[in-house]
Scaffold this active site. Structure first.
Site, PDB file in Angstrom:
ATOM      1  CG  ASP A   1      36.315 -98.154 -46.407  1.00 31.59           C
ATOM      2  OD1 ASP A   1      37.033 -98.264 -47.416  1.00 31.59           O
ATOM      3  OD2 ASP A   1      36.326 -97.142 -45.675  1.00 31.59           O
TER       4      ASP A   1
ATOM      5  CG  ASP B   1      38.000 -91.926 -46.414  1.00 30.59           C
ATOM      6  OD1 ASP B   1      36.818 -91.988 -46.031  1.00 30.59           O
ATOM      7  OD2 ASP B   1      38.806 -92.862 -46.240  1.00 30.59           O
ATOM      8  CG  HIS B   2      34.994 -93.790 -49.215  1.00 35.54           C
ATOM      9  ND1 HIS B   2      35.302 -94.970 -49.847  1.00 35.54           N
ATOM     10  CD2 HIS B   2      35.633 -93.836 -48.022  1.00 35.54           C
ATOM     11  CE1 HIS B   2      36.082 -95.701 -49.057  1.00 35.54           C
ATOM     12  NE2 HIS B   2      36.292 -95.027 -47.946  1.00 35.54           N
TER      13      HIS B   2
ATOM     14  CG  HIS C   1      41.179 -97.470 -47.307  1.00 38.64           C
ATOM     15  ND1 HIS C   1      41.649 -96.187 -47.120  1.00 38.64           N
ATOM     16  CD2 HIS C   1      39.836 -97.420 -47.105  1.00 38.64           C
ATOM     17  CE1 HIS C   1      40.636 -95.398 -46.802  1.00 38.64           C
ATOM     18  NE2 HIS C   1      39.533 -96.110 -46.795  1.00 38.64           N
TER      19      HIS C   1
ATOM     20  CG  HIS D   1      33.019 -93.030 -43.606  1.00 35.44           C
ATOM     21  ND1 HIS D   1      33.492 -94.273 -43.231  1.00 35.44           N
ATOM     22  CD2 HIS D   1      32.073 -92.699 -42.676  1.00 35.44           C
ATOM     23  CE1 HIS D   1      32.858 -94.671 -42.131  1.00 35.44           C
ATOM     24  NE2 HIS D   1      32.000 -93.744 -41.781  1.00 35.44           N
TER      25      HIS D   1
ATOM     26  CG  HIS E   1      32.979 -99.361 -42.990  1.00 36.32           C
ATOM     27  ND1 HIS E   1      34.030 -99.304 -42.102  1.00 36.32           N
ATOM     28  CD2 HIS E   1      33.045 -98.215 -43.731  1.00 36.32           C
ATOM     29  CE1 HIS E   1      34.705 -98.181 -42.295  1.00 36.32           C
ATOM     30  NE2 HIS E   1      34.126 -97.501 -43.281  1.00 36.32           N
TER      31      HIS E   1
ATOM     32  CG  HIS F   1      31.161 -95.892 -47.005  1.00 36.86           C
ATOM     33  ND1 HIS F   1      32.077 -96.387 -47.922  1.00 36.86           N
ATOM     34  CD2 HIS F   1      31.911 -95.467 -45.947  1.00 36.86           C
ATOM     35  CE1 HIS F   1      33.301 -96.284 -47.430  1.00 36.86           C
ATOM     36  NE2 HIS F   1      33.231 -95.717 -46.238  1.00 36.86           N
TER      37      HIS F   1
END
Length: 254
Positions: free
Chosen positions: A132, A59-60, A170, A57, A113, A55
């Site tokens: 996530d 941090d990905h 995570h 975001h 998410h 996805h």
């Protein structure tokens, strides 16, 4: 078969380098950063073919552009995210397949998410890279999707073989376990799992991967059909989706 290297990044992220053992073709899943992953690829002489994003975001996808520039690899992500993923080359849909050497990854759409969230499943290696959507004893927050969408996404993942290893993005397991205990205080499998996780955490060891079998026994978001859980959260007689939404709301406030 896939060889999986789990790379801890940032404060609690996991990125994954997957390598087809027959051909040494490699892919990176959800590169939060670039340099540690570039170093590992170069040290092992792997042939990086893809970056696979679950996805949009940051941090990905934070390492996308630098890694692509270094190795001239292809970035694959959901068609829904084709305007939101940096450097995307190929967009995919639910049920699409990706070939990595002699291994095959199945794309499963899991909105909830985010609306464009997808996961990657390799049947031959019994491995699920789920970003996530699913965590050990937890699931992702509903930033864009609805409770119904996330519940339906999790129902798809529940159908995978129980031996499937869950590679989520995570290290949230200990906190998730403490919350799960509040909604299933008498779940003996859960209590045992929490003890295992506390021991691993005390040693500074990862709690991921886990197995789908473990999650079906301990993850409240996969157990919405259980009456004792429904009684605890006050949704007896309601739909499983309402039970899920109630649990998700409780977790958001935990």
């Amino acid at each position: 078969m896939l060889q999986v290297t789990q790379v801890p990044l940032l404060s609690d992220n996991y990125s994954y380098i997957i390598v087809d053992s027959a051909t040494q073709e490699a892919a990176i899943i959800d590169p939060a950063l670039d340099e540690p992953l570039i170093d590992l690829i170069e040290q092992n002489n792997w042939r990086l073919k893809y970056i696979l994003n679950t996805h949009h975001h940051h941090d990905h996808v934070g390492g996308n552009l630098a890694i692509k520039k270094t190795f001239d690899c292809q970035i694959i992500a959901s068609r829904y995210d084709r305007q939101r993923i940096p450097g995307i080359d190929q967009s995919v849909n639910h049920h699409d397949k990706i070939r990595l050497g002699e291994s095959q990854l199945h794309v499963i759409a899991t909105p909830g998410h985010t609306l464009g969230h997808i996961v990657y499943y390799c049947a031959e290696s019994a491995a699920l890279f789920c970003g996530d959507t699913l965590f050990s004893m937890g699931c992702g927050r509903l930033f864009e999707g609805s409770a119904e969408q996330m519940w339906e996404s999790l129902q798809l993942l529940k159908q995978l073989p129980e031996q499937t290893r869950i590679y989520c993005a995570h290290e949230y397991t200990l906190n998730n376990g403490h919350f799960a205990k509040t909604v299933e205080p008498n779940n003996t499998a859960l209590l045992t799992r929490i003890n295992e996780v506390e021991a691993l955490t005390a040693q500074g060891l990862p709690t991921i991967p886990c197995t789908l079998k473990q999650e079906l026994a301990t993850n409240p978001f996969l157990r919405t059909e259980h009456r004792t859980l429904q009684q605890t959260v006050g949704t007896t007689g309601h739909s499983e989706i309402e039970t899920f939404a109630t649990i998700r709301n409780l977790k958001d406030q935990f």
